[in-house]
Design a protein around this motif. Sequence first.
Motif, PDB file in Angstrom:
ATOM      1  N   PHE A  26       0.846  -1.203   0.000  1.00 16.38           N
ATOM      2  CA  PHE A  26       0.000   0.000   0.000  1.00 16.38           C
ATOM      3  C   PHE A  26       0.876   1.246   0.000  1.00 16.38           C
ATOM      4  O   PHE A  26       1.957   1.253   0.580  1.00 16.38           O
ATOM      5  CB  PHE A  26      -0.914  -0.011   1.226  1.00 16.38           C
ATOM      6  CG  PHE A  26      -1.959  -1.087   1.186  1.00 16.38           C
ATOM      7  CD1 PHE A  26      -3.138  -0.916   0.499  1.00 16.38           C
ATOM      8  CD2 PHE A  26      -1.748  -2.297   1.841  1.00 16.38           C
ATOM      9  CE1 PHE A  26      -4.107  -1.904   0.458  1.00 16.38           C
ATOM     10  CE2 PHE A  26      -2.712  -3.295   1.808  1.00 16.38           C
ATOM     11  CZ  PHE A  26      -3.882  -3.104   1.119  1.00 16.38           C
ATOM     12  N   PRO A  27       0.406   2.321  -0.649  1.00 16.29           N
ATOM     13  CA  PRO A  27      -0.931   2.566  -1.218  1.00 16.29           C
ATOM     14  C   PRO A  27      -1.101   2.141  -2.677  1.00 16.29           C
ATOM     15  O   PRO A  27      -2.018   2.623  -3.349  1.00 16.29           O
ATOM     16  CB  PRO A  27      -1.060   4.081  -1.088  1.00 16.29           C
ATOM     17  CG  PRO A  27       0.340   4.572  -1.300  1.00 16.29           C
ATOM     18  CD  PRO A  27       1.231   3.550  -0.652  1.00 16.29           C
ATOM     19  N   ALA A  28      -0.217   1.261  -3.142  1.00 19.15           N
ATOM     20  CA  ALA A  28      -0.358   0.737  -4.505  1.00 19.15           C
ATOM     21  C   ALA A  28      -0.372  -0.786  -4.434  1.00 19.15           C
ATOM     22  O   ALA A  28       0.545  -1.452  -4.899  1.00 19.15           O
ATOM     23  CB  ALA A  28       0.785   1.231  -5.383  1.00 19.15           C
ATOM     24  N   GLY A  52      -5.037   4.774   7.245  1.00 21.24           N
ATOM     25  CA  GLY A  52      -5.441   5.333   5.964  1.00 21.24           C
ATOM     26  C   GLY A  52      -4.507   5.013   4.821  1.00 21.24           C
ATOM     27  O   GLY A  52      -4.911   5.069   3.652  1.00 21.24           O
ATOM     28  N   LEU A  53      -3.237   4.697   5.099  1.00 25.91           N
ATOM     29  CA  LEU A  53      -2.308   4.333   4.043  1.00 25.91           C
ATOM     30  C   LEU A  53      -2.805   3.118   3.277  1.00 25.91           C
ATOM     31  O   LEU A  53      -2.567   2.990   2.073  1.00 25.91           O
ATOM     32  CB  LEU A  53      -0.928   4.044   4.644  1.00 25.91           C
ATOM     33  CG  LEU A  53       0.214   3.753   3.666  1.00 25.91           C
ATOM     34  CD1 LEU A  53       0.477   4.948   2.765  1.00 25.91           C
ATOM     35  CD2 LEU A  53       1.477   3.367   4.426  1.00 25.91           C
ATOM     36  N   ALA A  54      -3.518   2.234   3.984  1.00 24.71           N
ATOM     37  CA  ALA A  54      -4.119   1.067   3.337  1.00 24.71           C
ATOM     38  C   ALA A  54      -5.579   1.317   2.986  1.00 24.71           C
ATOM     39  O   ALA A  54      -6.021   1.030   1.862  1.00 24.71           O
ATOM     40  CB  ALA A  54      -4.014  -0.159   4.240  1.00 24.71           C
ATOM     41  N   TYR A  55      -6.338   1.874   3.931  1.00 22.64           N
ATOM     42  CA  TYR A  55      -7.781   1.983   3.749  1.00 22.64           C
ATOM     43  C   TYR A  55      -8.150   2.743   2.487  1.00 22.64           C
ATOM     44  O   TYR A  55      -9.056   2.332   1.736  1.00 22.64           O
ATOM     45  CB  TYR A  55      -8.405   2.660   4.971  1.00 22.64           C
ATOM     46  CG  TYR A  55      -9.918   2.684   4.938  1.00 22.64           C
ATOM     47  CD1 TYR A  55     -10.649   1.658   5.519  1.00 22.64           C
ATOM     48  CD2 TYR A  55     -10.603   3.731   4.328  1.00 22.64           C
ATOM     49  CE1 TYR A  55     -12.034   1.665   5.486  1.00 22.64           C
ATOM     50  CE2 TYR A  55     -11.985   3.754   4.291  1.00 22.64           C
ATOM     51  CZ  TYR A  55     -12.701   2.716   4.871  1.00 22.64           C
ATOM     52  OH  TYR A  55     -14.078   2.726   4.830  1.00 22.64           O
ATOM     53  N   GLY A  56      -7.462   3.855   2.218  1.00 17.51           N
ATOM     54  CA  GLY A  56      -7.816   4.681   1.064  1.00 17.51           C
ATOM     55  C   GLY A  56      -7.603   4.007  -0.264  1.00 17.51           C
ATOM     56  O   GLY A  56      -8.133   4.471  -1.283  1.00 17.51           O
TER      57      GLY A  56
END
Length: 347
Positions: A44-46, A72-76
């Motif tokens: 994450f975030p890709a 949020g680094l993962a959630y978004g």
Amino acid sequence: MRLCLAVPGDLSAPTGGYAYAREILAHLPAHGVAATHLALPGGFPAPGPDDLARTAVLLAAVPAGTGLLVDGLAYGALPPDLIRAVGRPVSVLVHHPLGYETGLSPERAAALVASERAVLALADRVVATSRYTARLLAAEFGVDHARIAIAEPGTAPAARVAPRPGPHVRLLAVGTVTPRKGYAVLVQALAALIDLDWSLTIAGSLDRAPACAAALRAQIAASCLRDRITLAGTVTPEALERLYQEADLAVSASLFEGYGMALAEALARGLPLVATTGGAAAETVPAGAGQAVPPGDAPALAASLRALIADPVRRAEAAAASWNAGRRLPDWPDTAAAVAAAMRTSS
């Protein structure tokens, strides 16, 4: 209450976001929350397909009755269907929107903003790490104010740095070397101040954005500043504390901050600051504690640095204001209390 904090990658990574996660995990038990860490894949975030598949399995395995808070680094970057498939309330901890990272292509930034807007609509509770971020999420991402809680990062009390008259002025910039931190702008500004007696140490990882770090080294060399600027890389907490105590002036050229933990750490030590107003940084640094400049404006940054480097009296006045502001900052137990309160009011 039981809570699972899901964070992607290496929890020991030396960034503000990971430090935040480590601190609240350590302090939540004192507020009646049995907190555990769930390590999500580091892509994450890709994330790739394997990262998403593994994440779905991990989130689904969180025990019933345990609150779920995803960084949020993962959630978004999660697909909405994956969040729905968890089959339980999922909350999110937002430091700053993923699409606001500097250096993204316009297409990638737009895709991240759209992705985050879609999944924030599904979040049971949104914990923002600054008032600025909370307002941004409401205004630009459509998050209902009623679902947002604010838990600003804590700042541990520290010894005051006594103002020194110079003539040599030691500058300190703390933060990972990435495009968003604006180090290229800082070097450009300092190249206009070679007539003054100063040195700069940049303390922050050089590995997160290798191309950015390589470009910064080249810029420093081309500006004939290699004997003035030190790229310290990642440093231990003890080494960082020594750097703070040896510094005369803290500087941040960041283009955008969700809060600005390094700025708060400088305030806690009574260091005068020259900082940009990018994002929440404008609110983290109070008036009088130094100089505020627009992000990306090298001439303005140079002028503000010159004003404080050349004038020890102004530095001492700013240091006093910085120390007074730093004594009012929240500590990590306050942050954990805010997170605990937010999660108790979730579904």
